[in-house]
Scaffold this active site. Structure first.
Site, short mmCIF file in Angstrom:
data_model
loop_
_atom_site.label_atom_id
_atom_site.label_comp_id
_atom_site.label_asym_id
_atom_site.label_seq_id
_atom_site.Cartn_x
_atom_site.Cartn_y
_atom_site.Cartn_z
N GLY A 254 0.80 -1.23 0.00
CA GLY A 254 0.00 0.00 0.00
C GLY A 254 0.83 1.28 0.00
O GLY A 254 0.33 2.33 0.40
N HIS B 279 1.14 0.54 -13.23
CA HIS B 279 1.97 -0.61 -13.60
C HIS B 279 3.44 -0.18 -13.66
O HIS B 279 3.74 0.88 -14.23
CB HIS B 279 1.52 -1.16 -14.95
CG HIS B 279 2.27 -2.38 -15.35
ND1 HIS B 279 2.18 -3.57 -14.64
CD2 HIS B 279 3.15 -2.61 -16.34
CE1 HIS B 279 2.97 -4.46 -15.19
NE2 HIS B 279 3.57 -3.91 -16.22
#
Ligand code: GRF
Length: 198
Positions: A8, A113
């Site tokens: 996270g 990504h």
């Protein structure tokens, strides 16, 4: 709304940017698909609504894994719709969506990504870039944020990119940490631009 599976750190970048005013947004909820995801603690300690929504019970209940994923995606979509998000951010969400989820959020799901468009799709992008550096002398990789319109892997319309050089001094860890630093900045900018464009 942020969906995450792991540490996270990108969620934290968004939380920090909201906190210091760089991002004019509210993170309405964080959903994780791994109970151990540290993203859950980060959200909870910032008073953001959280939910754990795992695939395992769906796989246990269905003989056909494809059907299990479709049911999971439909139920997750219903949960996400309940928060009425303007945007769904996949920040390290290690799960490929079917249209059973995506059809509810056209143009509203973005993915981060750790590679440039058309390069190193899939879950091992950083390793793949590092191996290409060792093998072929690749001297740059990068990060991107893209829309997720369909079931393609890491290849939807690109919203933002940033190149990350691979230098002779790099090792695998130093490259990874520069990629993550680039992701944190790029994701905040891409989310801010997206929300401004609404
Ligand atoms: C990031 O590298 C992201 O691009 C990839 O998974 C990683 C998640 O990192 N899809 P974190 O959980 O945000 O720290």
């Amino acid at each position: 709304m942020v969906l995450a599976s792991g540490a996270g750190s990108n969620l934290q970048a968004l939380i920090d940017a909201v906190g210091d005013g760089r991002l004019d947004a509210e993170i309405v909820a964080v959903i994780v698909n791994r109970r151990s995801a540290f993203a859950l603690q980060r959200a909870a300690s910032n008073n953001i609504a959280t939910a754990f929504f795992g695939l395992r019970p769906y796989l246990d209940d269905h003989d056909d894994p494809a059907q299990a994923r479709r049911r999971y995606d439909a139920d997750l979509a219903a949960m996400v719709l309940g928060y009425r998000p303007d945007l769904v951010v996949l920040a390290g969400w290690m799960h490929l969506f079917t249209m059973g989820f995506l059809e509810y959020f056209p143009g509203r799901v973005i993915n981060l990504h750790p590679a440039l468009p058309g390069e190193f799709g899939g879950p091992n992008a950083i390793d793949d870039a590092w191996n290409a550096h060792l093998r072929d002398g690749l001297d740059r990789t990068g990060v991107m944020v893209h829309l997720v319109p369909d079931e393609g892997v890491d290849n939807g319309p690109v919203l933002a990119t940033e190149a990350v050089p691979i230098t002779p001094d790099d090792d695998r860890e130093s490259l990874e940490s520069r990629i993550h630093a680039a992701e944190h900045g790029l994701l905040v900018r891409a989310v801010a631009d997206f929300l401004e464009g609404l």
